[in-house]
Design an enzyme around this catalytic site. Structure first.
Site, PDB file in Angstrom:
ATOM      1  N   ASN A  70       0.854  -1.186   0.000  1.00 45.60           N
ATOM      2  CA  ASN A  70       0.000   0.000   0.000  1.00 45.60           C
ATOM      3  C   ASN A  70       0.889   1.235   0.000  1.00 45.60           C
ATOM      4  OD1 ASN A  70      -2.323  -1.595   0.167  1.00 45.60           O
ATOM      5  ND2 ASN A  70      -2.243  -1.651   2.397  1.00 45.60           N
ATOM      6  N   HIS A 123       6.512  -1.178   3.693  1.00 42.90           N
ATOM      7  CA  HIS A 123       6.338  -2.573   4.115  1.00 42.90           C
ATOM      8  C   HIS A 123       5.614  -3.340   3.030  1.00 42.90           C
ATOM      9  CE1 HIS A 123       2.994  -0.130   5.658  1.00 42.90           C
ATOM     10  NE2 HIS A 123       2.212  -1.168   5.473  1.00 42.90           N
TER      11      HIS A 123
HETATM   12  P1  AMP Z   1      -0.821  -0.418   5.769  1.00 37.76           P
HETATM   13  O1  AMP Z   1      -2.280  -0.081   5.802  1.00 37.76           O
HETATM   14  O2  AMP Z   1      -0.369  -1.003   4.469  1.00 37.76           O
HETATM   15  O3  AMP Z   1       0.042   0.738   6.236  1.00 37.76           O
HETATM   16  O4  AMP Z   1      -0.640  -1.597   6.794  1.00 37.76           O
HETATM   17  C1  AMP Z   1      -0.240  -1.451   8.114  1.00 37.76           C
HETATM   18  C2  AMP Z   1      -0.369  -2.817   8.745  1.00 37.76           C
HETATM   19  O5  AMP Z   1       0.368  -2.791   9.975  1.00 37.76           O
HETATM   20  C3  AMP Z   1      -1.807  -3.217   9.090  1.00 37.76           C
HETATM   21  O6  AMP Z   1      -2.131  -4.436   8.405  1.00 37.76           O
HETATM   22  C4  AMP Z   1      -1.773  -3.402  10.616  1.00 37.76           C
HETATM   23  O7  AMP Z   1      -2.560  -4.481  11.037  1.00 37.76           O
HETATM   24  C5  AMP Z   1      -0.297  -3.633  10.882  1.00 37.76           C
HETATM   25  N1  AMP Z   1       0.173  -3.261  12.209  1.00 37.76           N
HETATM   26  C6  AMP Z   1      -0.083  -2.123  12.896  1.00 37.76           C
HETATM   27  N2  AMP Z   1       0.573  -2.116  14.069  1.00 37.76           N
HETATM   28  C7  AMP Z   1       1.272  -3.279  14.123  1.00 37.76           C
HETATM   29  C8  AMP Z   1       2.149  -3.870  15.092  1.00 37.76           C
HETATM   30  N3  AMP Z   1       2.454  -3.248  16.253  1.00 37.76           N
HETATM   31  N4  AMP Z   1       2.677  -5.082  14.823  1.00 37.76           N
HETATM   32  C9  AMP Z   1       2.373  -5.710  13.671  1.00 37.76           C
HETATM   33  N5  AMP Z   1       1.569  -5.207  12.723  1.00 37.76           N
HETATM   34  C10 AMP Z   1       1.015  -4.013  12.943  1.00 37.76           C
END
Ligand code: AMP
Ligand code: ZN
Length: 122
Positions: free
Chosen positions: A91, A104
Site C-alpha cells: 500500500n 512494508h
Molecule cells: P498499511 O495499511 O499497508 O500501512 O498496513 C499497516 C499494517 O500494519 C496493518 O495491516 C496493521 O494491522 C499492521 N500493524 C499495525 N501495528 C502493528 C504492530 N504493532 N505489529 C504488527 N503489525 C502491525
C-alpha cells in the site's frame, strides 16, 4: 531511523513483534491484525516512507528485499505449487491505503476455505 515511527521501533526491538526473520537490512513479523492464515509484514530496517520514495540508489536493497519474499512466504505457511501461492501488497500513500508511513510488504496467503474459487469441485 525515524524515532517516532512504529516500524522503526519494531526494527530497533524497542517494541515487541512476532518476528519470523531478521538480518542486517530487513525484518519480517506477523501482522497484528491478520487478513488471512498467513499475513507477514516485511520491512527494510532503515526508514523509507513508501515505494513512492524509491530511487535508482535503492534498487540493490529493494532487489534483496524482493528476493526474500517467496522464501518467507513458503517457510511461514503459504502452500507451494499451483494450488498454493501468496499475495504481495505494498500500500502506497493515502489513496493507496497506507496507514504506516514506513515501507512494508504485506505477504498474505494460506488456505482460503471461504473462497469459492479455491473450493474442491462438488
Ligand atoms: P498499511 O495499511 O499497508 O500501512 O498496513 C499497516 C499494517 O500494519 C496493518 O495491516 C496493521 O494491522 C499492521 N500493524 C499495525 N501495528 C502493528 C504492530 N504493532 N505489529 C504488527 N503489525 C502491525
Ligand atoms: Zn520508520
Amino acid at each position: 531511523m525515524s524515532h517516532d515511527c512504529l516500524f522503526c521501533k519494531i526494527a530497533r526491538h524497542d517494541i515487541p513483534a512476532g518476528i519470523v526473520y531478521e538480518d542486517d537490512e530487513f525484518m519480517a513479523f506477523h501482522d497484528i491484525n491478520p487478513a488471512a492464515p498467513v499475513h507477514l509484514l516485511l520491512i527494510p530496517k532503515h526508514h523509507i516512507e513508501s515505494l513512492a520514495d524509491i530511487g535508482a540508489q535503492d534498487l540493490d536493497w529493494l532487489g534483496r528485499m524482493m528476493h526474500l519474499v517467496p522464501n518467507l512466504a513458503y517457510t511461514n505457511g503459504c502452500n507451494p505449487g499451483p494450488e498454493g501461492g501468496f499475495r504481495l501488497v505494498a500500500n502506497t500513500g493515502i489513496e493507496g491505503g497506507q496507514e504506516i508511513a514506513h515501507l512494508h510488504f504485506h505477504i498474505i496467503g494460506g488456505a482460503r476455505p471461504w473462497d469459492k474459487r479455491a473450493a474442491p469441485a462438488a
